[in-house]
Design a protein around this motif. Structure first.
Motif, PDB file in Angstrom:
ATOM      1  N   LEU A 207       0.814  -1.219   0.034  1.00  0.00           N
ATOM      2  CA  LEU A 207       0.132  -0.090   0.105  1.00  0.00           C
ATOM      3  C   LEU A 207       0.823   1.211   0.117  1.00  0.00           C
ATOM      4  O   LEU A 207       0.522   2.205  -0.414  1.00  0.00           O
ATOM      5  CB  LEU A 207      -0.995  -0.037   1.266  1.00  0.00           C
ATOM      6  CG  LEU A 207      -2.293  -0.912   1.255  1.00  0.00           C
ATOM      7  CD1 LEU A 207      -2.869  -0.938   2.289  1.00  0.00           C
ATOM      8  CD2 LEU A 207      -3.072  -0.448  -0.141  1.00  0.00           C
ATOM      9  N   TYR A 208       2.084   1.033   0.488  1.00  0.00           N
ATOM     10  CA  TYR A 208       2.739   2.386   0.688  1.00  0.00           C
ATOM     11  C   TYR A 208       3.516   2.461  -0.854  1.00  0.00           C
ATOM     12  O   TYR A 208       3.467   3.721  -1.275  1.00  0.00           O
ATOM     13  CB  TYR A 208       4.103   2.084   1.490  1.00  0.00           C
ATOM     14  CG  TYR A 208       4.152   2.585   2.881  1.00  0.00           C
ATOM     15  CD1 TYR A 208       4.534   3.690   3.259  1.00  0.00           C
ATOM     16  CD2 TYR A 208       3.248   1.841   3.842  1.00  0.00           C
ATOM     17  CE1 TYR A 208       4.522   4.343   4.752  1.00  0.00           C
ATOM     18  CE2 TYR A 208       3.186   2.404   5.216  1.00  0.00           C
ATOM     19  CZ  TYR A 208       3.871   3.523   5.461  1.00  0.00           C
ATOM     20  OH  TYR A 208       3.615   4.302   6.746  1.00  0.00           O
ATOM     21  N   GLU A 209       3.791   1.527  -1.591  1.00  0.00           N
ATOM     22  CA  GLU A 209       4.292   1.491  -2.648  1.00  0.00           C
ATOM     23  C   GLU A 209       3.325   2.093  -3.923  1.00  0.00           C
ATOM     24  O   GLU A 209       3.541   2.765  -4.770  1.00  0.00           O
ATOM     25  CB  GLU A 209       4.850   0.263  -3.322  1.00  0.00           C
ATOM     26  CG  GLU A 209       6.034  -0.439  -2.404  1.00  0.00           C
ATOM     27  CD  GLU A 209       6.327  -1.771  -2.693  1.00  0.00           C
ATOM     28  OE1 GLU A 209       5.688  -2.385  -3.784  1.00  0.00           O
ATOM     29  OE2 GLU A 209       7.278  -2.404  -2.347  1.00  0.00           O
ATOM     30  N   TYR A 210       1.770   1.748  -3.635  1.00  0.00           N
ATOM     31  CA  TYR A 210       0.925   2.074  -4.660  1.00  0.00           C
ATOM     32  C   TYR A 210       0.465   3.601  -4.082  1.00  0.00           C
ATOM     33  O   TYR A 210      -0.301   4.114  -4.670  1.00  0.00           O
ATOM     34  CB  TYR A 210      -0.474   1.246  -4.170  1.00  0.00           C
ATOM     35  CG  TYR A 210      -0.141  -0.084  -4.631  1.00  0.00           C
ATOM     36  CD1 TYR A 210       0.748  -0.407  -5.756  1.00  0.00           C
ATOM     37  CD2 TYR A 210      -0.884  -1.110  -4.033  1.00  0.00           C
ATOM     38  CE1 TYR A 210       1.098  -1.939  -5.960  1.00  0.00           C
ATOM     39  CE2 TYR A 210      -0.649  -2.576  -4.234  1.00  0.00           C
ATOM     40  CZ  TYR A 210       0.346  -2.936  -5.188  1.00  0.00           C
ATOM     41  OH  TYR A 210       0.539  -4.007  -5.685  1.00  0.00           O
ATOM     42  N   GLN A 214      -1.817   6.299   4.010  1.00  0.00           N
ATOM     43  CA  GLN A 214      -2.926   6.498   4.904  1.00  0.00           C
ATOM     44  C   GLN A 214      -3.801   5.554   5.341  1.00  0.00           C
ATOM     45  O   GLN A 214      -4.626   5.231   6.449  1.00  0.00           O
ATOM     46  CB  GLN A 214      -3.683   7.788   4.564  1.00  0.00           C
ATOM     47  CG  GLN A 214      -4.603   7.389   3.292  1.00  0.00           C
ATOM     48  CD  GLN A 214      -3.754   7.799   1.908  1.00  0.00           C
ATOM     49  OE1 GLN A 214      -2.303   7.668   1.777  1.00  0.00           O
ATOM     50  NE2 GLN A 214      -4.192   8.130   0.945  1.00  0.00           N
ATOM     51  N   ASP A 215      -3.904   4.200   4.403  1.00  0.00           N
ATOM     52  CA  ASP A 215      -4.777   3.217   4.652  1.00  0.00           C
ATOM     53  C   ASP A 215      -4.030   2.334   5.585  1.00  0.00           C
ATOM     54  O   ASP A 215      -4.911   1.589   6.554  1.00  0.00           O
ATOM     55  CB  ASP A 215      -5.087   2.452   3.310  1.00  0.00           C
ATOM     56  CG  ASP A 215      -6.246   3.279   2.243  1.00  0.00           C
ATOM     57  OD1 ASP A 215      -6.907   4.067   3.011  1.00  0.00           O
ATOM     58  OD2 ASP A 215      -6.305   2.831   1.336  1.00  0.00           O
ATOM     59  N   VAL A 216      -2.851   2.311   5.667  1.00  0.00           N
ATOM     60  CA  VAL A 216      -2.175   1.356   6.747  1.00  0.00           C
ATOM     61  C   VAL A 216      -2.511   2.102   7.938  1.00  0.00           C
ATOM     62  O   VAL A 216      -2.513   1.423   8.929  1.00  0.00           O
ATOM     63  CB  VAL A 216      -0.723   1.224   6.348  1.00  0.00           C
ATOM     64  CG1 VAL A 216      -0.096   0.297   7.347  1.00  0.00           C
ATOM     65  CG2 VAL A 216      -0.570   0.811   5.002  1.00  0.00           C
ATOM     66  N   ALA A 217      -2.404   3.490   8.059  1.00  0.00           N
ATOM     67  CA  ALA A 217      -2.557   4.225   9.329  1.00  0.00           C
ATOM     68  C   ALA A 217      -3.777   4.063  10.080  1.00  0.00           C
ATOM     69  O   ALA A 217      -3.788   3.944  11.283  1.00  0.00           O
ATOM     70  CB  ALA A 217      -2.084   5.679   9.010  1.00  0.00           C
TER      71      ALA A 217
END
Length: 240
Positions: A207-210, A214-217
């Motif tokens: 998700l960071y790479e994409y 903020q979704d991980v957060a």
């Protein structure tokens, strides 16, 4: 055994017929998104695929259809992104396609289905305990969704193992866990920094790479929610 644990839609189909309740865990991102949407007042209709059939289904339900993260616009901001859902005006009815979490919910739809994440794991465990799930009379199955390899096969995902383990570890009362369920609960209890684990796991890094850190957060807001989404008449709604 009164509390079991498994991976993916195949386990859901195998375990659901003998369970009084199935808990779906898809931390990045389906069940986290469901929780955010339900908190905002939406009834969330899970759907397996984001295609023409999803559009037709949304029309049948008089609901807004969530699009892919990269397809969001200012006029249609609803996606599987929990962060985007939190920032958007919440529609009363939302169709949320997901090949993992939604498919599991569909496989278990003949029994009580609950959506759990790291944000609401304690609330879910309390809700299950209060209603006697996990007892001999009301067996419980907790299903970690996992991800998919390019060939479509199941890819076990740490974030879902942690989310399932958090629910299992929070159960109170006389439960008989399978060894698999015990192992998941033990992993959660032994994880010193689940937030760091979520940011550093394969799915979190993806998700960071994409471009969606903020979704991980949002998914890492451990125990921030008391909402318990329960599948009722085809839609996840907040349990009373």
């Amino acid at each position: 055994m009164t509390v079991s644990f498994g991976w993916g839609p195949v386990a859901a189909r195998a375990l659901a017929p003998s369970a009084a309740c199935v808990v779906v865990v898809d931390v990045l991102s389906f069940t986290t998104a469901v929780g955010v949407a339900v908190e905002g007042g939406a009834a969330v209709y899970p759907y397996r695929w984001r295609d023409a059939t999803a559009e037709a289904y949304a029309q049948q339900q008089n609901a807004v259809l969530a699009v892919g993260r990269s397809e969001a616009t200012a006029t249609h901001p609803w996606t599987l992104s929990a962060a985007a859902l939190r920032a958007a005006p919440m529609p009363p009815r939302l169709v949320l396609p997901s090949p993992n979490g939604s498919t599991i919910a569909a496989a278990a739809a003949d029994t009580t289905v609950v959506a759990a994440s790291l944000r609401n794991h304690s609330a879910v465990a309390r809700w299950l305990t209060d209603r006697g799930y996990g007892s001999a009379g009301r067996p419980l199955a907790v299903i970690a969704s996992g991800e998919r390899w390019p060939d479509g096969s199941l890819r076990p995902a740490l974030e879902d193992l942690l989310g399932a383990g958090a629910v299992l570890a929070g159960l109170v009362g006389p439960h008989t866990l399978t060894p698999e369920a015990t192992a998941a609960a033990t992993l959660w209890s032994a994880t010193e920094d689940p937030v760091a684990a979520l940011h550093g796991c394969d799915s979190g890094r993806e998700l960071y790479e994409y471009g969606f850190p903020q979704d991980v957060a949002v998914a890492a807001e451990v125990d921030s929610s008391t909402a318990v989404p329960v599948l009722v008449d085809g839609a996840f709604q907040e349990a009373p």
